[in-house]
Design a protein around this motif. Structure first.
Motif, PDB file in Angstrom:
ATOM      1  N   TYR A   1      61.033  42.406  50.931  1.00  0.00           N
ATOM      2  CA  TYR A   1      60.039  41.391  50.559  1.00  0.00           C
ATOM      3  C   TYR A   1      58.728  42.049  50.153  1.00  0.00           C
ATOM      4  O   TYR A   1      58.304  43.013  50.781  1.00  0.00           O
ATOM      5  CB  TYR A   1      59.807  40.426  51.734  1.00  0.00           C
ATOM      6  CG  TYR A   1      61.025  39.599  52.040  1.00  0.00           C
ATOM      7  CD1 TYR A   1      61.360  38.530  51.222  1.00  0.00           C
ATOM      8  CD2 TYR A   1      61.840  39.891  53.129  1.00  0.00           C
ATOM      9  CE1 TYR A   1      62.484  37.783  51.488  1.00  0.00           C
ATOM     10  CE2 TYR A   1      62.962  39.146  53.395  1.00  0.00           C
ATOM     11  CZ  TYR A   1      63.291  38.097  52.575  1.00  0.00           C
ATOM     12  OH  TYR A   1      64.406  37.354  52.824  1.00  0.00           O
ATOM     13  N   TRP A   2      58.090  41.478  49.161  1.00  0.00           N
ATOM     14  CA  TRP A   2      56.859  42.031  48.614  1.00  0.00           C
ATOM     15  C   TRP A   2      55.946  40.917  48.119  1.00  0.00           C
ATOM     16  O   TRP A   2      56.356  39.784  47.925  1.00  0.00           O
ATOM     17  CB  TRP A   2      57.143  43.018  47.470  1.00  0.00           C
ATOM     18  CG  TRP A   2      58.032  42.443  46.389  1.00  0.00           C
ATOM     19  CD1 TRP A   2      59.380  42.574  46.302  1.00  0.00           C
ATOM     20  CD2 TRP A   2      57.629  41.625  45.293  1.00  0.00           C
ATOM     21  NE1 TRP A   2      59.853  41.889  45.217  1.00  0.00           N
ATOM     22  CE2 TRP A   2      58.804  41.304  44.573  1.00  0.00           C
ATOM     23  CE3 TRP A   2      56.424  41.125  44.838  1.00  0.00           C
ATOM     24  CZ2 TRP A   2      58.771  40.504  43.434  1.00  0.00           C
ATOM     25  CZ3 TRP A   2      56.393  40.340  43.700  1.00  0.00           C
ATOM     26  CH2 TRP A   2      57.569  40.044  43.012  1.00  0.00           C
ATOM     27  N   GLY A   3      54.682  41.267  47.900  1.00  0.00           N
ATOM     28  CA  GLY A   3      53.701  40.361  47.300  1.00  0.00           C
ATOM     29  C   GLY A   3      52.920  41.135  46.253  1.00  0.00           C
ATOM     30  O   GLY A   3      52.726  42.342  46.376  1.00  0.00           O
ATOM     31  N   ALA A   4      52.465  40.442  45.205  1.00  0.00           N
ATOM     32  CA  ALA A   4      51.758  41.130  44.123  1.00  0.00           C
ATOM     33  C   ALA A   4      50.686  40.224  43.522  1.00  0.00           C
ATOM     34  O   ALA A   4      50.816  39.002  43.526  1.00  0.00           O
ATOM     35  CB  ALA A   4      52.732  41.564  43.033  1.00  0.00           C
ATOM     36  N   LYS A   5      49.660  40.868  43.008  1.00  0.00           N
ATOM     37  CA  LYS A   5      48.641  40.214  42.206  1.00  0.00           C
ATOM     38  C   LYS A   5      48.640  40.930  40.863  1.00  0.00           C
ATOM     39  O   LYS A   5      48.621  42.160  40.812  1.00  0.00           O
ATOM     40  CB  LYS A   5      47.265  40.308  42.847  1.00  0.00           C
ATOM     41  CG  LYS A   5      47.154  39.492  44.109  1.00  0.00           C
ATOM     42  CD  LYS A   5      45.750  39.537  44.652  1.00  0.00           C
ATOM     43  CE  LYS A   5      45.690  38.670  45.906  1.00  0.00           C
ATOM     44  NZ  LYS A   5      44.335  38.545  46.397  1.00  0.00           N
ATOM     45  N   MET A   6      48.643  40.133  39.771  1.00  0.00           N
ATOM     46  CA  MET A   6      48.766  40.761  38.461  1.00  0.00           C
ATOM     47  C   MET A   6      48.105  39.931  37.384  1.00  0.00           C
ATOM     48  O   MET A   6      47.921  38.726  37.533  1.00  0.00           O
ATOM     49  CB  MET A   6      50.239  40.981  38.133  1.00  0.00           C
ATOM     50  CG  MET A   6      51.076  39.700  38.165  1.00  0.00           C
ATOM     51  SD  MET A   6      52.831  40.008  38.051  1.00  0.00           S
ATOM     52  CE  MET A   6      53.257  40.225  39.768  1.00  0.00           C
ATOM     53  N   GLY A   7      47.733  40.607  36.298  1.00  0.00           N
ATOM     54  CA  GLY A   7      47.136  39.931  35.151  1.00  0.00           C
ATOM     55  C   GLY A   7      45.820  40.557  34.757  1.00  0.00           C
ATOM     56  O   GLY A   7      45.532  41.710  35.080  1.00  0.00           O
ATOM     57  N   ASN A   8      45.004  39.785  34.058  1.00  0.00           N
ATOM     58  CA  ASN A   8      43.670  40.215  33.682  1.00  0.00           C
ATOM     59  C   ASN A   8      42.849  40.308  34.967  1.00  0.00           C
ATOM     60  O   ASN A   8      42.913  39.406  35.801  1.00  0.00           O
ATOM     61  CB  ASN A   8      43.068  39.183  32.725  1.00  0.00           C
ATOM     62  CG  ASN A   8      41.701  39.559  32.224  1.00  0.00           C
ATOM     63  OD1 ASN A   8      40.838  39.941  32.996  1.00  0.00           O
ATOM     64  ND2 ASN A   8      41.499  39.422  30.928  1.00  0.00           N
ATOM     65  N   PRO A   9      42.048  41.360  35.157  1.00  0.00           N
ATOM     66  CA  PRO A   9      41.273  41.495  36.405  1.00  0.00           C
ATOM     67  C   PRO A   9      40.387  40.285  36.715  1.00  0.00           C
ATOM     68  O   PRO A   9      40.084  40.034  37.871  1.00  0.00           O
ATOM     69  CB  PRO A   9      40.425  42.753  36.169  1.00  0.00           C
ATOM     70  CG  PRO A   9      41.190  43.545  35.169  1.00  0.00           C
ATOM     71  CD  PRO A   9      41.873  42.538  34.286  1.00  0.00           C
ATOM     72  N   ASN A  10      39.993  39.538  35.709  1.00  0.00           N
ATOM     73  CA  ASN A  10      39.172  38.343  35.935  1.00  0.00           C
ATOM     74  C   ASN A  10      40.010  37.121  36.298  1.00  0.00           C
ATOM     75  O   ASN A  10      39.471  36.103  36.695  1.00  0.00           O
ATOM     76  CB  ASN A  10      38.342  38.030  34.687  1.00  0.00           C
ATOM     77  CG  ASN A  10      37.382  39.142  34.369  1.00  0.00           C
ATOM     78  OD1 ASN A  10      36.809  39.754  35.265  1.00  0.00           O
ATOM     79  ND2 ASN A  10      37.208  39.425  33.090  1.00  0.00           N
TER      80      ASN A  10
ATOM     81  N   VAL B   1      50.942  49.652  46.003  1.00  0.00           N
ATOM     82  CA  VAL B   1      50.855  50.404  44.769  1.00  0.00           C
ATOM     83  C   VAL B   1      50.101  49.556  43.751  1.00  0.00           C
ATOM     84  O   VAL B   1      50.160  48.319  43.794  1.00  0.00           O
ATOM     85  CB  VAL B   1      52.268  50.784  44.287  1.00  0.00           C
ATOM     86  CG1 VAL B   1      53.099  49.570  43.980  1.00  0.00           C
ATOM     87  CG2 VAL B   1      52.236  51.706  43.107  1.00  0.00           C
ATOM     88  N   SER B   2      49.357  50.217  42.857  1.00  0.00           N
ATOM     89  CA  SER B   2      48.608  49.458  41.842  1.00  0.00           C
ATOM     90  C   SER B   2      48.613  50.195  40.510  1.00  0.00           C
ATOM     91  O   SER B   2      48.843  51.398  40.449  1.00  0.00           O
ATOM     92  CB  SER B   2      47.167  49.228  42.298  1.00  0.00           C
ATOM     93  OG  SER B   2      46.490  50.446  42.402  1.00  0.00           O
ATOM     94  N   ILE B   3      48.363  49.398  39.468  1.00  0.00           N
ATOM     95  CA  ILE B   3      48.256  49.929  38.103  1.00  0.00           C
ATOM     96  C   ILE B   3      47.030  49.272  37.463  1.00  0.00           C
ATOM     97  O   ILE B   3      46.870  48.053  37.539  1.00  0.00           O
ATOM     98  CB  ILE B   3      49.501  49.600  37.261  1.00  0.00           C
ATOM     99  CG1 ILE B   3      50.727  50.314  37.791  1.00  0.00           C
ATOM    100  CG2 ILE B   3      49.269  49.934  35.807  1.00  0.00           C
ATOM    101  CD1 ILE B   3      52.013  49.924  37.068  1.00  0.00           C
ATOM    102  N   SER B   4      46.187  50.083  36.837  1.00  0.00           N
ATOM    103  CA  SER B   4      45.100  49.572  36.020  1.00  0.00           C
ATOM    104  C   SER B   4      45.332  50.116  34.612  1.00  0.00           C
ATOM    105  O   SER B   4      45.450  51.321  34.421  1.00  0.00           O
ATOM    106  CB  SER B   4      43.739  50.059  36.519  1.00  0.00           C
ATOM    107  OG  SER B   4      43.432  49.450  37.741  1.00  0.00           O
ATOM    108  N   TYR B   5      45.380  49.216  33.649  1.00  0.00           N
ATOM    109  CA  TYR B   5      45.689  49.608  32.278  1.00  0.00           C
ATOM    110  C   TYR B   5      44.703  48.966  31.319  1.00  0.00           C
ATOM    111  O   TYR B   5      44.413  47.787  31.412  1.00  0.00           O
ATOM    112  CB  TYR B   5      47.115  49.190  31.915  1.00  0.00           C
ATOM    113  CG  TYR B   5      47.568  49.607  30.540  1.00  0.00           C
ATOM    114  CD1 TYR B   5      47.984  50.901  30.297  1.00  0.00           C
ATOM    115  CD2 TYR B   5      47.556  48.699  29.488  1.00  0.00           C
ATOM    116  CE1 TYR B   5      48.405  51.290  29.036  1.00  0.00           C
ATOM    117  CE2 TYR B   5      47.975  49.075  28.223  1.00  0.00           C
ATOM    118  CZ  TYR B   5      48.380  50.384  27.994  1.00  0.00           C
ATOM    119  OH  TYR B   5      48.802  50.749  26.743  1.00  0.00           O
ATOM    120  N   ASN B   6      44.154  49.770  30.445  1.00  0.00           N
ATOM    121  CA  ASN B   6      43.204  49.246  29.446  1.00  0.00           C
ATOM    122  C   ASN B   6      43.824  49.313  28.105  1.00  0.00           C
ATOM    123  O   ASN B   6      44.016  50.096  27.393  1.00  0.00           O
ATOM    124  CB  ASN B   6      41.879  50.018  29.486  1.00  0.00           C
ATOM    125  CG  ASN B   6      41.117  49.715  30.759  1.00  0.00           C
ATOM    126  OD1 ASN B   6      41.185  48.636  31.280  1.00  0.00           O
ATOM    127  ND2 ASN B   6      40.402  50.704  31.247  1.00  0.00           N
TER     128      ASN B   6
END
Length: 179
Positions: A105-114, A174-179
């Protein structure tokens, strides 16, 4: 009938003062004033002059408004609408997809930082992100079951992996930041 020498109004023959502008129609001796010598074209009462001037102003404003409205672009013309028939780029409207791979089981937040969307689940799941190709992307995922398995997060753009991060830590995130 007696014509007023000031405004040109036709008064009754018994009038001493003009009915329109109150001008004295007789001289000091009570004799009628001869008005045949006066021929001005602006011999109208003050109220009529004001009404004419206000009418000219009103007509000018209406004419200006009409010309202004005609020269403005229509609503359709003022919108910068860009349409794509698909012949130039064969990309999706939302080119980014987030993939979370984990057996527990996992949880995530994703999308545009705003504007991040929260998701929870188990196993491998894919999410199309509501982001344009020029947006910054952020994905953060965390294990909920303290398992030692591997949690992998991938960011795909038009089907190609552009960023990936993995952890095997029991309470790992774990996280990813992508521009």
């Amino acid at each position: 009938m007696v014509k007023c020498p000031r405004c040109g109004y036709e008064n009754s023959s018994t009038a001493v003062y003009c009915d329109n502008c109150a001008y004295l129609l007789t001289d000091a001796n009570g004799n009628r004033i001869n008005n045949s010598k006066r021929t001005s074209s602006w011999n109208i009462g003050f109220a009529k002059k004001v009404a004419i001037i206000l009418g000219i102003i009103a007509i000018s404003l209406l004419l200006f408004s009409f010309i202004y409205n005609i020269t403005q672009p229509s609503q359709q013309e003022s919108l910068n609408i860009i349409s794509d028939d698909g012949s130039v780029h064969k990309t999706a409207s939302y080119p980014y997809t987030a993939v979370v791979e984990y057996d527990g089981y996992w949880g995530a937040k994703m999308g545009n930082p705003n504007y991040l969307v929260t998701e929870e689940g188990s196993g491998t799941r894919s999410y199309i992100l509501d982001c344009a190709s020029w947006d910054s992307i952020y994905i953060a995922a965390q294990k909920y079951d303290n398992d030692g398995g591997e949690l992998t997060v991938k960011l795909l753009r038009n089907g190609d992996v552009v960023a990936q991060n993995t952890t095997s830590n029991g309470t790992g995130s774990v996280s990813i930041s992508y521009n």
